[in-house]
Design an enzyme around this catalytic site. Structure first.
Site, PDB file in Angstrom:
ATOM      1  N   GLU A 223      -5.495  57.130 -14.142  1.00 50.36           N
ATOM      2  CA  GLU A 223      -4.587  57.898 -13.437  1.00 50.36           C
ATOM      3  C   GLU A 223      -4.012  58.652 -14.384  1.00 50.36           C
ATOM      4  O   GLU A 223      -3.240  59.717 -14.145  1.00 50.36           O
ATOM      5  CB  GLU A 223      -4.027  57.423 -12.212  1.00 50.36           C
ATOM      6  CG  GLU A 223      -2.792  56.528 -12.977  1.00 50.36           C
ATOM      7  CD  GLU A 223      -3.332  54.835 -13.207  1.00 50.36           C
ATOM      8  OE1 GLU A 223      -2.338  54.081 -13.471  1.00 50.36           O
ATOM      9  OE2 GLU A 223      -4.506  54.681 -13.054  1.00 50.36           O
TER      10      GLU A 223
ATOM     11  N   ASP B 193       4.842  72.912  -1.515  1.00 48.91           N
ATOM     12  CA  ASP B 193       4.747  72.567  -2.804  1.00 48.91           C
ATOM     13  C   ASP B 193       5.952  73.406  -3.279  1.00 48.91           C
ATOM     14  O   ASP B 193       6.465  74.010  -2.818  1.00 48.91           O
ATOM     15  CB  ASP B 193       3.305  72.931  -3.475  1.00 48.91           C
ATOM     16  CG  ASP B 193       2.998  72.039  -4.481  1.00 48.91           C
ATOM     17  OD1 ASP B 193       2.447  70.986  -4.554  1.00 48.91           O
ATOM     18  OD2 ASP B 193       3.479  72.440  -5.612  1.00 48.91           O
TER      19      ASP B 193
ATOM     20  N   ARG C  95     -15.883  49.375  -3.294  1.00 42.81           N
ATOM     21  CA  ARG C  95     -16.562  50.100  -4.386  1.00 42.81           C
ATOM     22  C   ARG C  95     -16.855  49.196  -5.673  1.00 42.81           C
ATOM     23  O   ARG C  95     -16.422  48.089  -5.891  1.00 42.81           O
ATOM     24  CB  ARG C  95     -15.376  51.120  -4.943  1.00 42.81           C
ATOM     25  CG  ARG C  95     -15.237  52.410  -3.851  1.00 42.81           C
ATOM     26  CD  ARG C  95     -14.121  53.199  -4.521  1.00 42.81           C
ATOM     27  NE  ARG C  95     -12.761  52.535  -4.412  1.00 42.81           N
ATOM     28  CZ  ARG C  95     -11.518  53.050  -4.580  1.00 42.81           C
ATOM     29  NH1 ARG C  95     -11.647  54.375  -5.094  1.00 42.81           N
ATOM     30  NH2 ARG C  95     -10.167  52.478  -4.496  1.00 42.81           N
TER      31      ARG C  95
ATOM     32  N   ASP D 199      -0.318  54.537  -3.809  1.00 38.65           N
ATOM     33  CA  ASP D 199      -0.519  53.734  -4.999  1.00 38.65           C
ATOM     34  C   ASP D 199       0.390  53.897  -6.052  1.00 38.65           C
ATOM     35  O   ASP D 199       0.543  53.204  -6.906  1.00 38.65           O
ATOM     36  CB  ASP D 199      -1.892  54.279  -5.470  1.00 38.65           C
ATOM     37  CG  ASP D 199      -3.296  53.824  -5.017  1.00 38.65           C
ATOM     38  OD1 ASP D 199      -3.115  52.633  -4.594  1.00 38.65           O
ATOM     39  OD2 ASP D 199      -4.130  54.470  -4.988  1.00 38.65           O
TER      40      ASP D 199
ATOM     41  N   HIS E  56      -2.028  52.293 -11.694  1.00 36.07           N
ATOM     42  CA  HIS E  56      -0.690  52.535 -11.198  1.00 36.07           C
ATOM     43  C   HIS E  56       0.170  51.539 -11.374  1.00 36.07           C
ATOM     44  O   HIS E  56       0.994  51.038 -10.318  1.00 36.07           O
ATOM     45  CB  HIS E  56      -0.911  52.563  -9.634  1.00 36.07           C
ATOM     46  CG  HIS E  56      -2.181  53.458  -9.287  1.00 36.07           C
ATOM     47  ND1 HIS E  56      -1.988  54.994  -9.227  1.00 36.07           N
ATOM     48  CD2 HIS E  56      -3.374  53.397  -8.944  1.00 36.07           C
ATOM     49  CE1 HIS E  56      -3.251  55.618  -8.927  1.00 36.07           C
ATOM     50  NE2 HIS E  56      -3.996  54.525  -8.498  1.00 36.07           N
TER      51      HIS E  56
ATOM     52  N   VAL F 226      -0.672  59.043   1.001  1.00 40.95           N
ATOM     53  CA  VAL F 226      -1.667  58.886  -0.008  1.00 40.95           C
ATOM     54  C   VAL F 226      -0.932  58.498  -1.242  1.00 40.95           C
ATOM     55  O   VAL F 226      -1.661  58.011  -2.242  1.00 40.95           O
ATOM     56  CB  VAL F 226      -2.582  59.949  -0.013  1.00 40.95           C
ATOM     57  CG1 VAL F 226      -3.771  59.885  -0.788  1.00 40.95           C
ATOM     58  CG2 VAL F 226      -3.196  60.497   1.373  1.00 40.95           C
TER      59      VAL F 226
ATOM     60  N   TYR G  11      -8.048  52.146 -12.664  1.00 45.44           N
ATOM     61  CA  TYR G  11      -6.732  52.527 -12.180  1.00 45.44           C
ATOM     62  C   TYR G  11      -5.621  51.507 -12.147  1.00 45.44           C
ATOM     63  O   TYR G  11      -6.062  50.377 -11.825  1.00 45.44           O
ATOM     64  CB  TYR G  11      -6.974  52.897 -10.594  1.00 45.44           C
ATOM     65  CG  TYR G  11      -7.784  54.075 -10.501  1.00 45.44           C
ATOM     66  CD1 TYR G  11      -7.388  55.200 -10.887  1.00 45.44           C
ATOM     67  CD2 TYR G  11      -9.142  54.129  -9.719  1.00 45.44           C
ATOM     68  CE1 TYR G  11      -8.174  56.464 -10.800  1.00 45.44           C
ATOM     69  CE2 TYR G  11      -9.905  55.143  -9.431  1.00 45.44           C
ATOM     70  CZ  TYR G  11      -9.304  56.515 -10.021  1.00 45.44           C
ATOM     71  OH  TYR G  11     -10.126  57.531  -9.749  1.00 45.44           O
TER      72      TYR G  11
ATOM     73  N   LYS H 227     -10.094  49.093  -9.239  1.00 45.87           N
ATOM     74  CA  LYS H 227      -8.654  48.977  -8.907  1.00 45.87           C
ATOM     75  C   LYS H 227      -8.203  48.092  -9.698  1.00 45.87           C
ATOM     76  O   LYS H 227      -8.595  47.425 -10.662  1.00 45.87           O
ATOM     77  CB  LYS H 227      -8.565  48.278  -7.415  1.00 45.87           C
ATOM     78  CG  LYS H 227      -9.155  49.283  -5.978  1.00 45.87           C
ATOM     79  CD  LYS H 227      -8.078  50.502  -6.273  1.00 45.87           C
ATOM     80  CE  LYS H 227      -6.762  50.371  -5.980  1.00 45.87           C
ATOM     81  NZ  LYS H 227      -5.879  51.723  -5.861  1.00 45.87           N
TER      82      LYS H 227
END
Length: 368
Positions: free
Chosen positions: A118, A198, A15, A270, A96, A267, A94, A75
Protein backbone atom coordinates in the site's frame (compact mmCIF):
# COMPACT_ATOMS: atom_id res chain seq x y z
CA UNK A 1 15.60 -16.69 -4.60
CA UNK A 2 13.43 -19.06 -2.60
CA UNK A 3 9.85 -17.71 -2.58
CA UNK A 4 7.03 -18.87 -0.32
CA UNK A 5 3.29 -18.56 -0.97
CA UNK A 6 1.41 -19.41 2.25
CA UNK A 7 -2.32 -19.97 2.44
CA UNK A 8 -4.12 -16.93 3.85
CA UNK A 9 -5.57 -17.58 7.31
CA UNK A 10 -7.44 -14.34 8.00
CA UNK A 11 -11.20 -14.83 8.41
CA UNK A 12 -12.78 -15.60 5.02
CA UNK A 13 -9.71 -14.43 3.12
CA UNK A 14 -10.01 -16.55 0.02
CA UNK A 15 -7.43 -14.81 -2.16
CA UNK A 16 -3.97 -16.16 -2.87
CA UNK A 17 -0.96 -13.92 -3.49
CA UNK A 18 0.25 -15.53 -6.72
CA UNK A 19 -1.48 -17.21 -9.64
CA UNK A 20 0.00 -20.25 -11.40
CA UNK A 21 0.86 -17.88 -14.27
CA UNK A 22 2.83 -15.72 -11.83
CA UNK A 23 4.56 -18.78 -10.43
CA UNK A 24 5.63 -19.72 -13.96
CA UNK A 25 7.17 -16.29 -14.54
CA UNK A 26 9.28 -16.69 -11.40
CA UNK A 27 10.33 -20.31 -11.91
CA UNK A 28 11.43 -19.73 -15.51
CA UNK A 29 13.82 -17.10 -14.15
CA UNK A 30 15.43 -19.73 -11.98
CA UNK A 31 13.67 -18.93 -8.71
CA UNK A 32 12.29 -21.63 -6.41
CA UNK A 33 8.60 -21.22 -5.59
CA UNK A 34 7.01 -23.13 -2.70
CA UNK A 35 3.22 -23.00 -2.46
CA UNK A 36 1.29 -24.25 0.54
CA UNK A 37 -1.09 -27.02 -0.52
CA UNK A 38 -4.61 -25.73 -1.37
CA UNK A 39 -3.46 -22.08 -1.05
CA UNK A 40 -5.12 -21.21 -4.36
CA UNK A 41 -8.11 -23.54 -4.18
CA UNK A 42 -10.62 -20.92 -2.96
CA UNK A 43 -9.55 -18.56 -5.73
CA UNK A 44 -10.10 -21.19 -8.41
CA UNK A 45 -6.46 -22.22 -8.82
CA UNK A 46 -5.90 -25.91 -7.96
CA UNK A 47 -2.61 -27.35 -6.75
CA UNK A 48 -2.00 -29.16 -10.04
CA UNK A 49 -1.81 -25.84 -11.89
CA UNK A 50 1.00 -24.65 -9.61
CA UNK A 51 2.89 -27.89 -10.07
CA UNK A 52 2.50 -27.56 -13.85
CA UNK A 53 3.96 -24.04 -13.53
CA UNK A 54 7.09 -25.40 -11.85
CA UNK A 55 6.23 -24.66 -8.23
CA UNK A 56 6.52 -27.21 -5.42
CA UNK A 57 3.81 -27.88 -2.86
CA UNK A 58 4.40 -27.96 0.87
CA UNK A 59 1.78 -29.31 3.27
CA UNK A 60 2.01 -26.75 6.08
CA UNK A 61 2.34 -23.00 6.55
CA UNK A 62 5.26 -23.59 8.92
CA UNK A 63 7.28 -25.29 6.17
CA UNK A 64 6.60 -22.48 3.71
CA UNK A 65 7.85 -19.82 6.14
CA UNK A 66 10.83 -21.94 7.19
CA UNK A 67 12.10 -22.43 3.62
CA UNK A 68 11.37 -19.07 2.02
CA UNK A 69 13.68 -16.09 1.74
CA UNK A 70 10.77 -14.00 0.47
CA UNK A 71 7.17 -14.47 1.55
CA UNK A 72 4.52 -13.08 -0.79
CA UNK A 73 1.10 -12.68 0.84
CA UNK A 74 -2.20 -10.89 0.34
CA UNK A 75 -3.08 -9.67 3.83
CA UNK A 76 -0.98 -8.67 6.79
CA UNK A 77 0.34 -11.49 9.00
CA UNK A 78 -1.96 -12.22 11.91
CA UNK A 79 -0.87 -13.37 15.36
CA UNK A 80 -0.33 -17.10 14.62
CA UNK A 81 2.08 -16.06 11.85
CA UNK A 82 4.17 -13.62 13.89
CA UNK A 83 6.42 -16.33 15.29
CA UNK A 84 6.99 -17.85 11.83
CA UNK A 85 8.63 -14.71 10.43
CA UNK A 86 12.35 -14.60 11.01
CA UNK A 87 15.30 -12.21 10.99
CA UNK A 88 16.25 -11.07 7.49
CA UNK A 89 13.20 -12.58 5.80
CA UNK A 90 11.51 -10.38 3.19
CA UNK A 91 7.72 -10.16 3.52
CA UNK A 92 5.87 -8.56 0.59
CA UNK A 93 2.17 -7.96 1.30
CA UNK A 94 -0.47 -5.47 2.40
CA UNK A 95 0.52 -4.48 5.95
CA UNK A 96 -1.52 -1.36 6.88
CA UNK A 97 0.73 -0.88 9.93
CA UNK A 98 -0.97 2.36 11.00
CA UNK A 99 -4.09 0.40 11.91
CA UNK A 100 -2.39 -2.17 14.17
CA UNK A 101 0.18 -1.48 16.86
CA UNK A 102 0.60 -5.19 17.80
CA UNK A 103 1.43 -6.04 14.18
CA UNK A 104 3.90 -3.16 13.92
CA UNK A 105 5.72 -4.13 17.12
CA UNK A 106 5.74 -7.82 16.14
CA UNK A 107 7.37 -7.06 12.81
CA UNK A 108 9.93 -4.76 14.46
CA UNK A 109 10.81 -7.55 16.88
CA UNK A 110 11.02 -10.14 14.08
CA UNK A 111 13.90 -8.37 12.33
CA UNK A 112 12.22 -9.00 8.97
CA UNK A 113 12.14 -6.69 5.95
CA UNK A 114 8.54 -5.59 5.49
CA UNK A 115 7.68 -4.18 2.06
CA UNK A 116 4.08 -2.97 2.04
CA UNK A 117 2.01 -3.01 -1.14
CA UNK A 118 0.00 0.00 0.00
CA UNK A 119 2.95 2.41 0.19
CA UNK A 120 4.68 1.49 -3.09
CA UNK A 121 4.24 4.83 -4.82
CA UNK A 122 4.79 5.92 -8.42
CA UNK A 123 6.23 9.31 -9.42
CA UNK A 124 2.73 10.63 -10.13
CA UNK A 125 1.75 9.85 -6.50
CA UNK A 126 -0.44 6.93 -7.55
CA UNK A 127 -0.31 3.68 -5.57
CA UNK A 128 0.04 0.95 -8.22
CA UNK A 129 -0.32 -2.02 -5.86
CA UNK A 130 -3.32 -0.54 -4.07
CA UNK A 131 -5.20 0.45 -7.23
CA UNK A 132 -6.46 -3.00 -8.33
CA UNK A 133 -7.87 -3.91 -4.92
CA UNK A 134 -9.24 -0.37 -4.54
CA UNK A 135 -11.10 -0.85 -7.81
CA UNK A 136 -12.61 -4.06 -6.47
CA UNK A 137 -13.35 -2.60 -3.02
CA UNK A 138 -15.07 0.45 -4.52
CA UNK A 139 -17.34 -1.65 -6.69
CA UNK A 140 -18.01 -4.03 -3.81
CA UNK A 141 -18.79 -1.15 -1.42
CA UNK A 142 -21.76 -0.17 -3.57
CA UNK A 143 -22.76 -3.79 -4.12
CA UNK A 144 -22.73 -4.53 -0.38
CA UNK A 145 -24.44 -1.23 0.38
CA UNK A 146 -27.29 -2.21 -1.95
CA UNK A 147 -27.63 -5.54 -0.19
CA UNK A 148 -27.69 -4.10 3.32
CA UNK A 149 -30.18 -1.38 2.40
CA UNK A 150 -32.69 -4.20 2.00
CA UNK A 151 -35.08 -4.44 4.95
CA UNK A 152 -34.36 -8.11 5.80
CA UNK A 153 -30.71 -7.17 6.27
CA UNK A 154 -31.35 -4.19 8.54
CA UNK A 155 -31.58 -1.35 6.05
CA UNK A 156 -34.29 1.15 5.16
CA UNK A 157 -35.79 -1.07 2.49
CA UNK A 158 -34.79 1.11 -0.43
CA UNK A 159 -33.93 0.01 -3.95
CA UNK A 160 -30.81 1.92 -4.96
CA UNK A 161 -32.05 2.87 -8.42
CA UNK A 162 -35.69 3.45 -7.46
CA UNK A 163 -38.31 2.80 -10.17
CA UNK A 164 -40.65 4.78 -12.43
CA UNK A 165 -42.54 7.19 -10.21
CA UNK A 166 -40.28 6.49 -7.18
CA UNK A 167 -37.10 8.43 -6.42
CA UNK A 168 -33.78 6.53 -6.32
CA UNK A 169 -31.78 6.17 -3.13
CA UNK A 170 -29.15 8.80 -2.26
CA UNK A 171 -25.53 7.67 -2.14
CA UNK A 172 -22.86 9.88 -0.57
CA UNK A 173 -19.23 8.99 -1.31
CA UNK A 174 -16.52 10.60 0.85
CA UNK A 175 -13.20 10.66 -0.99
CA UNK A 176 -12.78 10.75 -4.76
CA UNK A 177 -9.75 8.52 -5.19
CA UNK A 178 -9.75 5.12 -6.86
CA UNK A 179 -12.18 3.56 -4.34
CA UNK A 180 -14.57 6.49 -4.28
CA UNK A 181 -14.62 6.86 -8.05
CA UNK A 182 -15.31 3.14 -8.54
CA UNK A 183 -18.06 3.23 -5.91
CA UNK A 184 -19.69 6.31 -7.42
CA UNK A 185 -19.54 4.89 -10.94
CA UNK A 186 -21.14 1.64 -9.79
CA UNK A 187 -23.88 3.48 -7.87
CA UNK A 188 -24.53 5.73 -10.85
CA UNK A 189 -24.83 2.72 -13.13
CA UNK A 190 -27.52 1.33 -10.84
CA UNK A 191 -29.45 4.58 -11.13
CA UNK A 192 -28.79 6.07 -7.68
CA UNK A 193 -28.65 9.79 -6.90
CA UNK A 194 -24.91 10.11 -6.18
CA UNK A 195 -22.84 12.84 -4.54
CA UNK A 196 -19.06 12.47 -4.25
CA UNK A 197 -16.88 14.83 -2.21
CA UNK A 198 -13.15 15.48 -1.97
CA UNK A 199 -10.73 18.22 -0.91
CA UNK A 200 -9.16 18.38 -4.39
CA UNK A 201 -10.97 20.84 -6.66
CA UNK A 202 -8.92 19.54 -9.60
CA UNK A 203 -10.15 16.00 -8.98
CA UNK A 204 -13.76 17.16 -8.65
CA UNK A 205 -13.49 19.09 -11.91
CA UNK A 206 -12.24 15.95 -13.66
CA UNK A 207 -15.09 13.83 -12.25
CA UNK A 208 -17.65 16.45 -13.25
CA UNK A 209 -16.46 16.00 -16.83
CA UNK A 210 -16.35 12.19 -16.93
CA UNK A 211 -19.10 11.00 -14.61
CA UNK A 212 -22.76 10.46 -15.64
CA UNK A 213 -25.32 13.20 -14.99
CA UNK A 214 -26.61 11.48 -11.84
CA UNK A 215 -23.24 12.07 -10.10
CA UNK A 216 -22.78 15.47 -8.44
CA UNK A 217 -19.48 16.68 -6.97
CA UNK A 218 -19.07 18.55 -3.70
CA UNK A 219 -16.13 20.15 -1.92
CA UNK A 220 -15.39 18.22 1.26
CA UNK A 221 -15.81 20.06 4.56
CA UNK A 222 -17.28 19.22 7.94
CA UNK A 223 -20.31 21.41 7.20
CA UNK A 224 -20.98 19.81 3.82
CA UNK A 225 -20.55 16.29 5.19
CA UNK A 226 -23.05 17.01 7.99
CA UNK A 227 -25.59 18.35 5.50
CA UNK A 228 -25.27 15.38 3.13
CA UNK A 229 -25.60 12.81 5.91
CA UNK A 230 -29.09 14.10 6.75
CA UNK A 231 -30.55 12.73 3.52
CA UNK A 232 -28.06 9.99 2.56
CA UNK A 233 -29.28 6.39 2.41
CA UNK A 234 -25.84 4.87 1.75
CA UNK A 235 -22.55 6.50 2.78
CA UNK A 236 -19.25 5.11 1.47
CA UNK A 237 -16.05 6.22 3.21
CA UNK A 238 -13.02 5.98 0.94
CA UNK A 239 -10.42 8.36 2.37
CA UNK A 240 -6.73 7.48 2.22
CA UNK A 241 -3.52 9.09 3.47
CA UNK A 242 -0.77 6.69 2.29
CA UNK A 243 0.69 4.74 5.20
CA UNK A 244 -1.10 6.82 7.85
CA UNK A 245 -4.30 6.48 9.87
CA UNK A 246 -7.43 7.61 8.08
CA UNK A 247 -8.97 10.84 9.43
CA UNK A 248 -12.31 10.49 11.24
CA UNK A 249 -14.61 12.49 8.99
CA UNK A 250 -17.93 11.17 10.28
CA UNK A 251 -18.20 11.50 14.06
CA UNK A 252 -20.67 9.73 16.31
CA UNK A 253 -22.67 12.89 16.96
CA UNK A 254 -23.34 13.16 13.22
CA UNK A 255 -25.21 9.84 13.27
CA UNK A 256 -28.13 11.40 15.13
CA UNK A 257 -28.95 13.43 12.03
CA UNK A 258 -29.19 10.30 9.85
CA UNK A 259 -32.32 8.27 9.27
CA UNK A 260 -32.48 4.85 11.02
CA UNK A 261 -31.54 2.03 8.67
CA UNK A 262 -29.08 4.14 6.69
CA UNK A 263 -25.92 2.23 5.77
CA UNK A 264 -22.29 3.24 6.33
CA UNK A 265 -19.62 1.31 4.39
CA UNK A 266 -16.10 2.11 5.62
CA UNK A 267 -13.60 1.04 2.97
CA UNK A 268 -10.88 2.91 4.89
CA UNK A 269 -11.10 0.42 7.76
CA UNK A 270 -7.74 -1.13 6.76
CA UNK A 271 -6.17 2.18 7.79
CA UNK A 272 -8.25 2.54 10.95
CA UNK A 273 -11.49 3.74 9.35
CA UNK A 274 -12.81 7.20 8.46
CA UNK A 275 -15.93 6.94 10.65
CA UNK A 276 -15.49 7.43 14.40
CA UNK A 277 -17.84 4.51 15.11
CA UNK A 278 -16.07 2.05 12.80
CA UNK A 279 -14.42 -1.15 14.00
CA UNK A 280 -13.12 -3.99 11.80
CA UNK A 281 -15.62 -6.71 10.93
CA UNK A 282 -15.38 -9.93 8.91
CA UNK A 283 -17.27 -11.48 6.02
CA UNK A 284 -18.68 -13.90 8.59
CA UNK A 285 -20.14 -11.08 10.73
CA UNK A 286 -19.95 -8.04 8.46
CA UNK A 287 -22.28 -5.54 10.13
CA UNK A 288 -23.34 -3.97 13.41
CA UNK A 289 -25.53 -1.04 14.46
CA UNK A 290 -24.63 2.17 16.25
CA UNK A 291 -27.50 4.54 17.07
CA UNK A 292 -29.71 2.80 14.50
CA UNK A 293 -27.18 3.19 11.67
CA UNK A 294 -25.93 -0.01 10.01
CA UNK A 295 -22.12 -0.20 9.74
CA UNK A 296 -20.30 -2.45 7.24
CA UNK A 297 -16.57 -2.41 8.04
CA UNK A 298 -15.11 -5.60 6.55
CA UNK A 299 -11.34 -5.25 6.46
CA UNK A 300 -10.78 -7.45 3.40
CA UNK A 301 -13.70 -6.66 1.11
CA UNK A 302 -12.03 -8.02 -2.08
CA UNK A 303 -11.65 -11.42 -0.37
CA UNK A 304 -15.31 -12.06 -1.19
CA UNK A 305 -14.50 -12.22 -4.91
CA UNK A 306 -11.16 -14.05 -4.79
CA UNK A 307 -10.94 -15.17 -8.41
CA UNK A 308 -11.22 -11.64 -9.78
CA UNK A 309 -9.15 -10.15 -6.96
CA UNK A 310 -6.30 -12.65 -7.20
CA UNK A 311 -5.90 -12.10 -10.93
CA UNK A 312 -6.00 -8.32 -10.50
CA UNK A 313 -3.54 -8.38 -7.62
CA UNK A 314 -0.98 -10.61 -9.35
CA UNK A 315 -1.17 -8.45 -12.48
CA UNK A 316 0.02 -5.52 -10.36
CA UNK A 317 2.44 -7.13 -7.88
CA UNK A 318 4.28 -9.58 -10.14
CA UNK A 319 6.58 -7.06 -11.86
CA UNK A 320 7.72 -5.82 -8.46
CA UNK A 321 8.07 -9.34 -7.05
CA UNK A 322 10.29 -10.24 -10.01
CA UNK A 323 12.54 -7.26 -9.29
CA UNK A 324 12.85 -8.24 -5.62
CA UNK A 325 13.60 -11.85 -6.54
CA UNK A 326 16.05 -11.08 -9.35
CA UNK A 327 18.04 -8.40 -7.53
CA UNK A 328 17.42 -8.94 -3.82
CA UNK A 329 15.47 -6.39 -1.80
CA UNK A 330 18.32 -3.95 -1.17
CA UNK A 331 19.43 -3.53 -4.79
CA UNK A 332 15.86 -3.62 -6.11
CA UNK A 333 14.79 -0.83 -3.75
CA UNK A 334 17.93 1.20 -4.45
CA UNK A 335 17.27 1.05 -8.19
CA UNK A 336 13.50 1.55 -7.99
CA UNK A 337 12.29 4.39 -5.78
CA UNK A 338 8.71 3.09 -6.01
CA UNK A 339 9.77 -0.11 -4.23
CA UNK A 340 11.90 1.81 -1.75
CA UNK A 341 8.79 3.66 -0.61
CA UNK A 342 7.22 0.27 0.11
CA UNK A 343 9.73 -0.40 2.88
CA UNK A 344 8.01 0.21 6.24
CA UNK A 345 9.97 -1.89 8.74
CA UNK A 346 13.52 -3.08 8.06
CA UNK A 347 15.54 -5.29 10.41
CA UNK A 348 14.01 -3.89 13.58
CA UNK A 349 13.75 -0.25 12.44
CA UNK A 350 10.65 1.69 11.43
CA UNK A 351 11.68 3.41 8.19
CA UNK A 352 8.30 4.86 7.14
CA UNK A 353 7.51 8.07 9.02
CA UNK A 354 3.72 7.78 9.10
CA UNK A 355 3.98 4.34 10.70
CA UNK A 356 6.40 5.60 13.34
CA UNK A 357 4.15 8.58 14.06
CA UNK A 358 1.05 6.39 14.38
CA UNK A 359 2.49 4.50 17.36
CA UNK A 360 5.05 6.90 18.81
CA UNK A 361 7.98 4.81 17.61
CA UNK A 362 11.41 6.04 16.54
CA UNK A 363 11.60 6.88 12.86
CA UNK A 364 14.92 5.83 11.31
CA UNK A 365 15.30 6.82 7.63
CA UNK A 366 16.81 4.07 5.52
CA UNK A 367 20.11 4.63 3.76
CA UNK A 368 20.39 2.16 0.92
Amino acid sequence: MIIGIPKEIKNNENRVSLTPSGAKELTKRGHKVYVQATAGANSGFPDKDYVAAGAELLPTIEEVYAKAEMIIKVKEPIEPEYKLIRQGQLVFTYFHFASSEPLTRAMVESGAICCAYETVEASDRSLPLLIPMSEVAGRMATQEGCYFLEKPHGGKGKLLGGMPGVKPAKVFVIGAGVVGTAAARMAAGLGADVTICDISLKRLAYLTDVMPQNVKTLMSSEYNIREELKTADLVIGSVLIPGAKAPKLVTRDMLKDMEPGSVLVDVAIDQGGCFETSRPTTHEEPTYFVDGILHYCVANIPGAVPYTSTLGLTNATLPYAIQLADKGWRRACKENHELELGLNVVEGKVVYKQVADAWGLKYEPLAL
